[in-house]
Design an enzyme around this catalytic site. Sequence first.
Site, PDB file in Angstrom:
ATOM      1  N   HIS A 156      49.710  24.065  29.075  1.00 17.34           N
ATOM      2  CA  HIS A 156      50.559  24.910  29.945  1.00 17.34           C
ATOM      3  C   HIS A 156      50.093  26.364  29.922  1.00 17.34           C
ATOM      4  O   HIS A 156      50.894  27.266  30.080  1.00 17.34           O
ATOM      5  CB  HIS A 156      52.033  24.830  29.541  1.00 17.34           C
ATOM      6  CG  HIS A 156      52.516  23.434  29.352  1.00 17.34           C
ATOM      7  ND1 HIS A 156      53.047  22.671  30.360  1.00 17.34           N
ATOM      8  CD2 HIS A 156      52.500  22.631  28.249  1.00 17.34           C
ATOM      9  CE1 HIS A 156      53.362  21.468  29.893  1.00 17.34           C
ATOM     10  NE2 HIS A 156      53.024  21.424  28.619  1.00 17.34           N
ATOM     11  N   SER A 277      31.540  46.898  40.140  1.00 17.67           N
ATOM     12  CA  SER A 277      32.470  47.320  41.186  1.00 17.67           C
ATOM     13  C   SER A 277      31.935  48.577  41.845  1.00 17.67           C
ATOM     14  O   SER A 277      31.313  49.413  41.190  1.00 17.67           O
ATOM     15  CB  SER A 277      33.831  47.596  40.557  1.00 17.67           C
ATOM     16  OG  SER A 277      34.586  48.462  41.376  1.00 17.67           O
ATOM     17  N   LYS A 283      33.580  48.063  35.318  1.00 12.81           N
ATOM     18  CA  LYS A 283      33.749  46.641  35.572  1.00 12.81           C
ATOM     19  C   LYS A 283      32.480  45.803  35.433  1.00 12.81           C
ATOM     20  O   LYS A 283      31.397  46.226  35.790  1.00 12.81           O
ATOM     21  CB  LYS A 283      34.292  46.427  36.989  1.00 12.81           C
ATOM     22  CG  LYS A 283      35.657  47.010  37.176  1.00 12.81           C
ATOM     23  CD  LYS A 283      36.715  46.095  36.614  1.00 12.81           C
ATOM     24  CE  LYS A 283      37.370  45.428  37.752  1.00 12.81           C
ATOM     25  NZ  LYS A 283      37.926  44.264  37.787  1.00 12.81           N
ATOM     26  N   GLU A 290      33.364  33.002  40.173  1.00 14.69           N
ATOM     27  CA  GLU A 290      34.455  32.978  41.155  1.00 14.69           C
ATOM     28  C   GLU A 290      34.013  32.199  42.396  1.00 14.69           C
ATOM     29  O   GLU A 290      34.788  31.472  43.012  1.00 14.69           O
ATOM     30  CB  GLU A 290      34.864  34.403  41.545  1.00 14.69           C
ATOM     31  CG  GLU A 290      35.571  35.143  40.413  1.00 14.69           C
ATOM     32  CD  GLU A 290      35.648  36.653  40.661  1.00 14.69           C
ATOM     33  OE1 GLU A 290      36.087  37.054  41.745  1.00 14.69           O
ATOM     34  OE2 GLU A 290      35.252  37.416  39.764  1.00 14.69           O
TER      35      GLU A 290
END
Length: 458
Positions: A156, A277, A283, A290
């Site tokens: 979970h 970024s 970043k 992704e």
Amino acid sequence: MKFLWSGRFSKELYDIAKKFTFSIGIDKNLAEFDVSGSIAHVEMLVHQRIISRKDGSRIIKGLKKIQDEIKENKFVFKPNDEDIHTAVERRLFELIGPVAGNLHTARSRNDQIVLDEKLYLKKIIPELESVIVFLQKTLVKKAEEYFDVILPELTHFQPAQPVLFSHHLLAYVCMLERDKTRLRDTLARLNIAPLGACACTGTSFNINPGYIARQFGFDDVFTNSVDVVSDRDFILETISNLGILMIHLSRMAEELIFWHSSLLGFVDLPDEFCTGSSIMPQKKNPDVLELIRGKTAVLIGNIAGIFALMKGLPLSYNRDMQEDKRFLFESCEISHLSTLIVAKVIEKMKININKMAQACNYGYIEATDIAEFLVRKGIPFRQSHHMVAELVKIAIEKNISLKELDEITIERITKVKDTVSFIKNITPSKSVSLKKSYGGTSPKFVKKEIERWKNILK
Ligand code: ARG
């Protein structure tokens, strides 16, 4: 310009209809298979004395020249090449003249396209299998390298129980093994030679489909000409299998993205597979992973596409099926590249053992071990579960760990004297060692599993 089928037509195909029906753009992937299929077909025609040896030799010579042109990227497609079959036949006419007209004896594009697609998959599926094996081996290597490292396993998305990082990695290996065998099953099922079905009924010529089957290592020959020109099950299966593979890769990608988050820092993904970024200088984003998730959506779309394409299609051949290739080729390309990328990311990522160890201090992940300890001391599990839940509740209220609970509270709730020392001494590594059951995360079992996988994958 006339088409090879345009004898009974008095008007030319409208430009927009031409644009709409032509599949040459996507058929290019099949060029090498189309020509080698034609060579085998001509050899069969000669062998069966359907065409003369002399004509056969001239056609084969022409086809071999075309084969070279394709290999060297020198084959020139012309505006009126409708599909790969007509492009090759058109070129053959240019090279050897009217004798080229014998090539299509006892054959139709309807059985020819099935042969092309099957030959494509006979090459592509083993290639996919080998990148899956590469990913599996990479995972097993990492599992061996970081054998003792402990990770809080989640259920979970919440800390559940300590697990060996290696055991977690081997879970991926198991998933991939199913993907591999699914593809193998499909390959075994599709390995039936289709040529000789012609348009849909077979032919009046004395052909020998077994001859072509042997040339390409097919296990057998079709038994029903109507079925074989109508069947695209092997494409439905392949894309479905690849969809499942991509679902697996997307789940792995998601975990890696989560582990790489600076909030956790379990892993540091390789620079070569991350991007920065344009505004935030700090970043290091896992864009490539992704996109594994993103491209999984494309695969799911392709599954929907190919199923929609085939739904309700009457027998036998229908032109709708021409659209199967866009789904097939794209699915194969995405899956191959995605598998390779995930393997490279895993090979090159850095593991932060300390961050994983620290994370084991959150979420009371030793609670189940304490409950099981009490069971060994004679308390029924449901009762021990309640006792430990009470301890957890108090620890949460006091914002402390279970180890920091005072002895009196522990003894009052459990009434088992040794519980205090069990709680004080349980560690993540003791916890995993306790999981001695078959298939569990004990180091002894996981070590054996690593060896077993190394044997399977060598
Ligand atoms: N290009 C077609 C396909 O991909 C095969 C050609 C069959 N065409 C035809 N009109 N029967 O399915």
